[in-house]
Design an enzyme around this catalytic site. Sequence first.
Site, PDB file in Angstrom:
ATOM      1  N   HIS A 101      86.189 -38.285 -41.189  1.00 16.75           N
ATOM      2  CA  HIS A 101      84.860 -37.970 -41.719  1.00 16.75           C
ATOM      3  C   HIS A 101      83.925 -37.702 -40.551  1.00 16.75           C
ATOM      4  O   HIS A 101      83.937 -38.425 -39.560  1.00 16.75           O
ATOM      5  CB  HIS A 101      84.309 -39.131 -42.555  1.00 16.75           C
ATOM      6  CG  HIS A 101      85.046 -39.356 -43.828  1.00 16.75           C
ATOM      7  ND1 HIS A 101      84.712 -38.753 -45.016  1.00 16.75           N
ATOM      8  CD2 HIS A 101      86.131 -40.111 -44.105  1.00 16.75           C
ATOM      9  CE1 HIS A 101      85.544 -39.140 -45.975  1.00 16.75           C
ATOM     10  NE2 HIS A 101      86.412 -39.962 -45.442  1.00 16.75           N
TER      11      HIS A 101
ATOM     12  N   ASP B 108      87.803 -32.193 -46.445  1.00 15.74           N
ATOM     13  CA  ASP B 108      86.849 -31.543 -45.521  1.00 15.74           C
ATOM     14  C   ASP B 108      85.628 -31.007 -46.254  1.00 15.74           C
ATOM     15  O   ASP B 108      85.002 -30.043 -45.798  1.00 15.74           O
ATOM     16  CB  ASP B 108      87.519 -30.393 -44.754  1.00 15.74           C
ATOM     17  CG  ASP B 108      88.794 -30.824 -44.056  1.00 15.74           C
ATOM     18  OD1 ASP B 108      88.762 -31.887 -43.419  1.00 15.74           O
ATOM     19  OD2 ASP B 108      89.803 -30.106 -44.154  1.00 15.74           O
TER      20      ASP B 108
END
Length: 338
Positions: A43, A13
């Site tokens: 993503h 992340d």
Amino acid sequence: MTCTIIVGGFFGDEGKGKIVAHIAHQDNPTIIARGGVGPNAGHTVQVGDRQYGVRMVPSGFVYPDARLCIGSGVLVDPRVLLNELDTLDAHRRCFVDFRCGIIEEEHILRDKASDHLRETIGSTGTGCGPANADRVMRTGRLARDLPELQPYLLDVPAAVNAEIENGNSVLLEGTQGFGISLYYGTYPYVTSKDTSASQIAADIGVGPTVIDDVVVVFKAYPTRVGEGPFSTEMSHDESTALGLQEFGTVTHRERRIGAWDGEMARYSAMINGCTQAAITGFDKVDHACAGVTEFRRLSPRAKEFLRDAEADIGRPITLISTGPELSQIIDLRAEYCT
């Protein structure tokens, strides 16, 4: 022309998708290939007012002039992949290595049925662990076995290495982060394979002698989804008071928030062979930096943070993300190269 690997330096992340998309638009690669585990990692890329979340297609898809390839080390869920190809209208330029392992429905059921994986480890439940286990035991299916994937099959290592030999730029993008690597992360609270730059190169079939740069992406405030050690973790009240609250792209679980971890950054840079670093989320820790695109316009506080972080990493910080939108970035790579 270069072969560049982009990987995450913390627990995932980190905003790798934004960095991949920016470098792609600047460096004009002919191929963007992804390594990593599979659809258990998401993503997010924002272009203007539109936000894209992808789990299978390389996050560099926003650069329209590159072929998009999925390396042989990546697990493919054909349902997720075909849905993304429809959503992104990417059928004509996305390719899958014929040796990719396949996530079947029974892998997902096994993943979700395991109390150990679901409750103790915090698995995403996407079937990656069981699918990798079957591949190791040589009982899993491969992409070449599925009729619906036949139009997308390619020898990805051959294609990528041909572009490198022809002097063209290629980007190799990793998924997840160093902290949940099967080998180097906080075992057993890790994913089902290694996530380091060396593994990403192997996933795509590129040898170490042709790698020019390894960009390791660090978030200014590390985050983690799921269970496991997190030495700099803030309390929920502390992170909320700072306005820091995020949710995972795949699981939508609330991310745990932490302060910068210099020790982890240093070790991650070493294992990954970092040549330059990117820092993301800068606008969240210093609101005065939101949207800034020139280094000289950063606040003194921001510049001090970057100096300290660069000392921890031991390599130059050449990319600084100051917001979620693709244009909100400071790119210092030209200064570094000179």
